[in-house]
Scaffold this motif. Structure first.
Motif, PDB file in Angstrom:
ATOM      1  N   ARG A 270       0.826  -1.211   0.000  1.00 27.95           N
ATOM      2  CA  ARG A 270       0.000   0.000   0.000  1.00 27.95           C
ATOM      3  C   ARG A 270       0.857   1.258   0.000  1.00 27.95           C
ATOM      4  NH1 ARG A 270      -4.659   2.165   1.883  1.00 27.95           N
ATOM      5  NH2 ARG A 270      -5.694   0.205   2.301  1.00 27.95           N
ATOM      6  N   SER A 271       0.336   2.279  -0.650  1.00 28.18           N
ATOM      7  CA  SER A 271       0.897   3.624  -0.584  1.00 28.18           C
ATOM      8  C   SER A 271      -0.279   4.593  -0.645  1.00 28.18           C
ATOM      9  CB  SER A 271       1.851   3.878  -1.750  1.00 28.18           C
ATOM     10  OG  SER A 271       2.326   5.217  -1.704  1.00 28.18           O
ATOM     11  N   GLY A 272      -0.547   5.254   0.456  1.00 32.16           N
ATOM     12  CA  GLY A 272      -1.699   6.162   0.508  1.00 32.16           C
ATOM     13  C   GLY A 272      -2.981   5.397   0.242  1.00 32.16           C
ATOM     14  N   ASN A 273      -3.728   5.849  -0.744  1.00 28.38           N
ATOM     15  CA  ASN A 273      -4.990   5.192  -1.096  1.00 28.38           C
ATOM     16  C   ASN A 273      -4.805   4.025  -2.060  1.00 28.38           C
ATOM     17  OD1 ASN A 273      -6.591   6.865   0.489  1.00 28.38           O
ATOM     18  ND2 ASN A 273      -6.722   8.410  -1.117  1.00 28.38           N
ATOM     19  N   PHE A 274      -3.608   3.869  -2.601  1.00 28.28           N
ATOM     20  CA  PHE A 274      -3.352   2.796  -3.571  1.00 28.28           C
ATOM     21  C   PHE A 274      -3.004   1.503  -2.845  1.00 28.28           C
ATOM     22  CE2 PHE A 274      -0.264   0.310  -6.077  1.00 28.28           C
ATOM     23  CZ  PHE A 274      -1.093  -0.047  -7.126  1.00 28.28           C
ATOM     24  N   VAL A 275      -3.730   0.439  -3.178  1.00 29.36           N
ATOM     25  CA  VAL A 275      -3.446  -0.907  -2.652  1.00 29.36           C
ATOM     26  C   VAL A 275      -3.209  -1.805  -3.856  1.00 29.36           C
ATOM     27  CG1 VAL A 275      -4.339  -2.869  -1.363  1.00 29.36           C
ATOM     28  CG2 VAL A 275      -4.887  -0.542  -0.619  1.00 29.36           C
ATOM     29  N   LEU A 276      -2.056  -2.447  -3.880  1.00 30.20           N
ATOM     30  CA  LEU A 276      -1.742  -3.365  -4.968  1.00 30.20           C
ATOM     31  C   LEU A 276      -2.532  -4.654  -4.768  1.00 30.20           C
ATOM     32  CD1 LEU A 276      -0.078  -3.927  -7.496  1.00 30.20           C
ATOM     33  CD2 LEU A 276       1.715  -4.824  -6.022  1.00 30.20           C
ATOM     34  N   ASP A 277      -3.387  -4.956  -5.727  1.00 32.72           N
ATOM     35  CA  ASP A 277      -4.243  -6.142  -5.625  1.00 32.72           C
ATOM     36  C   ASP A 277      -4.717  -6.531  -7.025  1.00 32.72           C
ATOM     37  OD1 ASP A 277      -5.873  -8.207  -4.874  1.00 32.72           O
ATOM     38  OD2 ASP A 277      -7.325  -6.957  -3.811  1.00 32.72           O
ATOM     39  N   PRO A 278      -3.819  -7.105  -7.841  1.00 33.74           N
ATOM     40  CA  PRO A 278      -4.187  -7.425  -9.230  1.00 33.74           C
ATOM     41  C   PRO A 278      -5.420  -8.305  -9.378  1.00 33.74           C
ATOM     42  CG  PRO A 278      -1.826  -7.611  -8.938  1.00 33.74           C
ATOM     43  CD  PRO A 278      -2.425  -7.412  -7.570  1.00 33.74           C
TER      44      PRO A 278
END
Length: 184
Positions: free
Chosen positions: A116-124
């Motif tokens: 995660r970075s801020g509002n971005f969550v890596l989840d392909p």
């Protein structure tokens, strides 16, 4: 949902691609991710087929968004053919483990820490993705090993087999001094 787990080179991830994935993902910068894939194509694989990326790798894209591009980039750190996860029965074990006094919380043992970075969550996949660092692999293995007798008291054969499988996931990572990439 099918639980999938892969040996993951966390050192390489942190050194080579973590910042790119978080920065480009946060900005929705597909161009930066595509450029990385082009520059490193010989080192990457298709997350769908596990084949080395061909020149026409873009033909495999379904959406081409940052999540899908990140999925391709992550193959730098794991083998898409190396799934050692628990498959579809993982929820049976997860429910039973809720009764154990585990320091990391049951969910962490099955999915790890989200990227995660801020509002971005890596989840392909859109169903969850996380990593477990090698130091945590060691701690989790020891904790699961200590909790094994308590869980196996119930004489449920499927539960015992699933627990052994989860122990094997962590044992494999421990033996190889790797982290884990977990997803559904």
């Amino acid at each position: 949902m099918e639980h999938r787990a892969f040996l993951f080179d966390t050192d390489r991830y942190h050194a080579e691609i973590e910042q790119l994935l978080l920065d480009a993902g946060s900005r929705g910068d597909q161009a930066a991710m595509e450029a990385y894939i082009e520059e490193n194509r010989a080192l990457l694989k298709s997350p769908y087929t596990a084949d080395p990326l061909a020149e026409n790798w873009r033909d495999e894209l379904e959406s081409g968004d940052v999540q899908e591009l990140a999925d391709f980039i992550l193959t730098l750190c794991y083998d898409p053919e190396g799934d050692i996860g628990l498959g579809e029965d993982w929820e049976t074990l997860c429910g039973a483990m809720e009764e154990l006094d585990l320091s990391g919380g049951t969910e962490y043992y099955f999915i790890g820490a989200e990227i995660r970075s801020g509002n971005f969550v890596l989840d392909p996949s859109g169903m969850g993705l996380g990593i477990i660092e090698p130091d945590d692999v060691e701690l989790i293995y020891d904790e699961l090993d200590g909790a094994a007798p308590e869980l196996q008291e119930n004489d449920d054969e499927l539960l015992s087999e699933l627990y052994r499988s989860l122990m094997e996931v962590y044992e494999t990572a421990r033996v190889h001094s790797k982290g884990l990439l977990m997803t559904f």
